[in-house]
Design a protein around this motif. Structure first.
Motif, PDB file in Angstrom:
ATOM      1  N   GLY A  43      53.934 -16.205   1.428  1.00  0.00           N
ATOM      2  CA  GLY A  43      53.726 -16.040   2.873  1.00  0.00           C
ATOM      3  C   GLY A  43      53.059 -14.704   3.114  1.00  0.00           C
ATOM      4  O   GLY A  43      51.835 -14.596   3.024  1.00  0.00           O
ATOM      5  N   PRO A  44      53.852 -13.643   3.348  1.00  0.00           N
ATOM      6  CA  PRO A  44      53.208 -12.346   3.631  1.00  0.00           C
ATOM      7  C   PRO A  44      52.498 -11.738   2.428  1.00  0.00           C
ATOM      8  O   PRO A  44      51.638 -10.880   2.583  1.00  0.00           O
ATOM      9  CB  PRO A  44      54.366 -11.454   4.097  1.00  0.00           C
ATOM     10  CG  PRO A  44      55.622 -12.135   3.698  1.00  0.00           C
ATOM     11  CD  PRO A  44      55.308 -13.606   3.542  1.00  0.00           C
ATOM     12  N   GLY A  45      52.849 -12.143   1.189  1.00  0.00           N
ATOM     13  CA  GLY A  45      52.156 -11.622   0.001  1.00  0.00           C
ATOM     14  C   GLY A  45      52.780 -10.347  -0.514  1.00  0.00           C
ATOM     15  O   GLY A  45      53.996 -10.246  -0.634  1.00  0.00           O
ATOM     16  N   GLU A  46      51.909  -9.364  -0.804  1.00  0.00           N
ATOM     17  CA  GLU A  46      52.407  -8.085  -1.341  1.00  0.00           C
ATOM     18  C   GLU A  46      52.886  -7.229  -0.173  1.00  0.00           C
ATOM     19  O   GLU A  46      52.108  -6.831   0.688  1.00  0.00           O
ATOM     20  CB  GLU A  46      51.291  -7.366  -2.114  1.00  0.00           C
ATOM     21  CG  GLU A  46      50.692  -8.203  -3.236  1.00  0.00           C
ATOM     22  CD  GLU A  46      51.781  -8.793  -4.150  1.00  0.00           C
ATOM     23  OE1 GLU A  46      52.599  -8.010  -4.657  1.00  0.00           O
ATOM     24  OE2 GLU A  46      51.810 -10.032  -4.318  1.00  0.00           O
ATOM     25  N   VAL A  47      54.185  -6.952  -0.167  1.00  0.00           N
ATOM     26  CA  VAL A  47      54.793  -6.307   0.990  1.00  0.00           C
ATOM     27  C   VAL A  47      55.458  -5.009   0.571  1.00  0.00           C
ATOM     28  O   VAL A  47      56.119  -4.962  -0.463  1.00  0.00           O
ATOM     29  CB  VAL A  47      55.880  -7.259   1.566  1.00  0.00           C
ATOM     30  CG1 VAL A  47      56.711  -6.558   2.615  1.00  0.00           C
ATOM     31  CG2 VAL A  47      55.241  -8.496   2.134  1.00  0.00           C
ATOM     32  N   VAL A  48      55.272  -3.958   1.374  1.00  0.00           N
ATOM     33  CA  VAL A  48      56.001  -2.720   1.104  1.00  0.00           C
ATOM     34  C   VAL A  48      56.929  -2.440   2.281  1.00  0.00           C
ATOM     35  O   VAL A  48      56.495  -2.403   3.437  1.00  0.00           O
ATOM     36  CB  VAL A  48      55.023  -1.547   0.866  1.00  0.00           C
ATOM     37  CG1 VAL A  48      55.774  -0.227   0.786  1.00  0.00           C
ATOM     38  CG2 VAL A  48      54.250  -1.789  -0.433  1.00  0.00           C
ATOM     39  N   PHE A  49      58.217  -2.270   1.975  1.00  0.00           N
ATOM     40  CA  PHE A  49      59.208  -1.955   3.006  1.00  0.00           C
ATOM     41  C   PHE A  49      59.276  -0.443   3.157  1.00  0.00           C
ATOM     42  O   PHE A  49      59.352   0.272   2.154  1.00  0.00           O
ATOM     43  CB  PHE A  49      60.592  -2.462   2.577  1.00  0.00           C
ATOM     44  CG  PHE A  49      60.719  -3.959   2.622  1.00  0.00           C
ATOM     45  CD1 PHE A  49      61.273  -4.586   3.728  1.00  0.00           C
ATOM     46  CD2 PHE A  49      60.281  -4.743   1.567  1.00  0.00           C
ATOM     47  CE1 PHE A  49      61.384  -5.975   3.776  1.00  0.00           C
ATOM     48  CE2 PHE A  49      60.395  -6.135   1.611  1.00  0.00           C
ATOM     49  CZ  PHE A  49      60.948  -6.740   2.722  1.00  0.00           C
ATOM     50  N   VAL A  50      59.239   0.028   4.401  1.00  0.00           N
ATOM     51  CA  VAL A  50      59.430   1.472   4.630  1.00  0.00           C
ATOM     52  C   VAL A  50      60.495   1.651   5.703  1.00  0.00           C
ATOM     53  O   VAL A  50      60.650   0.781   6.576  1.00  0.00           O
ATOM     54  CB  VAL A  50      58.127   2.187   5.077  1.00  0.00           C
ATOM     55  CG1 VAL A  50      57.039   2.058   4.025  1.00  0.00           C
ATOM     56  CG2 VAL A  50      57.631   1.665   6.421  1.00  0.00           C
ATOM     57  N   SER A  51      61.221   2.776   5.639  1.00  0.00           N
ATOM     58  CA  SER A  51      62.248   2.990   6.658  1.00  0.00           C
ATOM     59  C   SER A  51      62.489   4.453   7.002  1.00  0.00           C
ATOM     60  O   SER A  51      63.191   4.744   7.965  1.00  0.00           O
ATOM     61  CB  SER A  51      63.570   2.333   6.232  1.00  0.00           C
ATOM     62  OG  SER A  51      63.931   2.749   4.937  1.00  0.00           O
ATOM     63  N   SER A  52      61.912   5.394   6.275  1.00  0.00           N
ATOM     64  CA  SER A  52      62.149   6.795   6.643  1.00  0.00           C
ATOM     65  C   SER A  52      61.385   7.085   7.933  1.00  0.00           C
ATOM     66  O   SER A  52      60.324   6.492   8.182  1.00  0.00           O
ATOM     67  CB  SER A  52      61.665   7.729   5.534  1.00  0.00           C
ATOM     68  OG  SER A  52      60.248   7.794   5.564  1.00  0.00           O
ATOM     69  N   PRO A  53      61.904   8.000   8.778  1.00  0.00           N
ATOM     70  CA  PRO A  53      61.199   8.304  10.036  1.00  0.00           C
ATOM     71  C   PRO A  53      59.759   8.739   9.803  1.00  0.00           C
ATOM     72  O   PRO A  53      58.870   8.379  10.575  1.00  0.00           O
ATOM     73  CB  PRO A  53      62.031   9.440  10.645  1.00  0.00           C
ATOM     74  CG  PRO A  53      63.378   9.311  10.023  1.00  0.00           C
ATOM     75  CD  PRO A  53      63.183   8.719   8.666  1.00  0.00           C
TER      76      PRO A  53
END
Ligand code: HEM
Length: 431
Positions: A43-53
């Motif tokens: 679906g979305p493919g290569e995904v990078v999760f980020v969460s720092s401000p």
């Protein structure tokens, strides 16, 4: 610079875990791999999760360069239409956003307090006494009525009922993942999609009737509803929105504002009814017309149970995020849930503690239930006001308790995180 660490599982396993239980997936891999990590998803493919401000700020402030993640158009396009603010990109998006922001301005929202209180009273009247019932469907009835009156401006109750039925049906028909097939011409001949076409035609007929009526109204200035303001609004070149575009924006506001706010309300009650001391404090303050704690309750609920747990962007330029190099074409998911529950910003991050918002306003990029950048939710002030008025109206009318000592478990419902059993409560007595 290197690439971010990857989730070490086969692609089907990653996809399945993320689809079924996105929160444990994101938490687990943040714990193992850090705040920036890569996943490979169908679906979305290569995904990078980020969460720092810092990363969240970096991604939202590049909204004019990047685009929304690809899947949104595929899934929502057939229902919302090409004019939709949620689906527009670049200059076209900004032009429309400029036109649509003023009607949603914070101060203007006060005009809707009575509409919200009335819709809530009507829902509360129907609740049974001394037997368990799920609040979520009632919250949906409230937020639907509020949208139909405040946004669409439909005052006649019979017309509102007719429109409600048509819209609930089409939203229901598009809620399943099979909707993705809607745009595939071969698949569209299947009966399920012919049904979608029929429902959409019926909903559109009613929406166009409202738009036509507003166009013929000689006194748009005297009206409070958002549709009237959108009909009167002008782009910088003096032109106005076409009927087709107005239809797309109405459907967008319905989709973006109805289920989200209803779910946020259901979560707030689940949290409050499992923290009796917070509930008692809230009721005491409302007695003396003090609303500071109420605001804190709403903000804390949106923090710890963000209804939209992540939002995606596709990089149109390579970027550096969290100390890693990301290639052009990567999909970045700003993991709203992870940002809102960082222990660095919120001690004891999973506890519902409205007190934490009494002194300091939350930091812009540590509290992101409404996203950020040039795609930040335009209905944020609307939703917060609606939640405050509905909560106050309910607590002034009835005494509630949770039906179970266990808080609700989050489950995925379309793009939202919803209480698994719909917040089951018992009404102990009417005030
Ligand atoms: C608690 C309730 C709500 C939550 C949690 C919520 C959340 C969000 C989020 C996270 C986004 C950003 C999506 C992105 O990053 O691309 C968004 C966008 C949007 N929201 Fe909301 N929303 C809520 C209520 C509402 C309401 C009441 C309305 C209007 C009646 C609304 C209208 C919109 C629209 C039109 C956008 C698209 C903005 C753009 O792309 O420029 N939302 N919302």
């Amino acid at each position: 610079m290197t690439a971010p660490p990857s989730v070490p599982l086969p692609k089907p396993a990653q996809t399945l875990r993320f689809l079924v239980r996105p929160i444990p997936f994101m938490e687990h891999w943040r714990r193992k791999l850090g705040e920036t990590f890569h996943a490979s998803l169908y679906g979305p493919g290569e995904v990078v999760f980020v969460s720092s401000p810092e990363s969240v700020k970096a991604i939202f402030s590049r909204d004019r360069v990047n685009t929304i993640a690809g899947g949104r158009n595929i899934i929502l396009g057939p229902l919302l239409g090409p004019g939709s603010l949620l689906l527009q990109e670049g200059q076209e998006h900004m032009r429309r956003r400029k036109l649509m922001l003023p009607p949603f301005h914070g101060e203007r929202m006060r005009a809707y307090e009575t509409v919200i209180a009335q819709a809530t009273e009507r829902a509360v009247e129907r609740w049974p006494v001394a037997e368990p019932f799920a609040m979520h469907p009632s919250m949906q009835a409230i937020t639907l009525e509020v949208i139909l009156r405040a946004v669409f401006g439909v005052e006649d109750a019979d017309r509102r009922d007719e429109l409600s039925r048509a819209l609930v049906e089409i939203l229901g028909a598009t809620a399943s993942p099979t909707t993705v097939g809607l745009i595939t011409p071969g698949v569209r001949r299947l009966p399920i999609y012919r049904r979608f076409d029929r429902l959409r035609a019926r909903a559109d007929e009613l929406l166009y009737a409202e738009i036509d009526e507003r166009r013929r109204d000689g006194d748009l200035d005297g009206r409070e509803d958002i549709l009237s303001m959108l009909v009167a609004a002008r782009f910088e070149d003096g032109s106005t929105m076409s009927n087709e575009e107005l239809r797309d924006q109405l459907m967008t506001l319905l989709l973006a504002g109805h289920e989200t706010t209803a779910t946020a309300l259901a979560w707030t009650f689940d949290l409050l009814l499992h923290r009796r001391d917070a509930l008692a404090r809230l009721c005491e303050e409302l007695e003396v017309d003090e609303h500071t704690y109420l605001e804190a309750v709403v903000d804390e609920s949106l923090r710890v149970r963000p209804v939209v747990p992540f939002t995606g962007r596709k990089l149109l330029e390579a970027a550096e995020l969290g100390g890693y190099e990301l290639l052009r074409g990567t999909t970045v998911l700003a993991a709203i849930y992870l940002t809102n529950t960082r222990p660095e910003a919120y001690p004891d991050p999973y506890s519902f503690r409205p007190e934490r918002f009494l002194e300091d306003a939350p930091d812009t990029y540590s509290w992101i239930p409404f996203g950020g950048g040039t795609r930040r939710c335009i209905g944020a002030a609307f939703a917060q006001l609606e939640m405050r008025v509905a909560i106050e109206t309910i607590l002034r009318s009835v005494e509630l308790r949770a039906a179970s000592p266990e808080p609700e478990r989050p489950v995925r419902r379309n793009v939202t995180l919803s209480p698994a059993n719909g917040t089951v409560v018992v009404l102990e007595r009417r005030r």
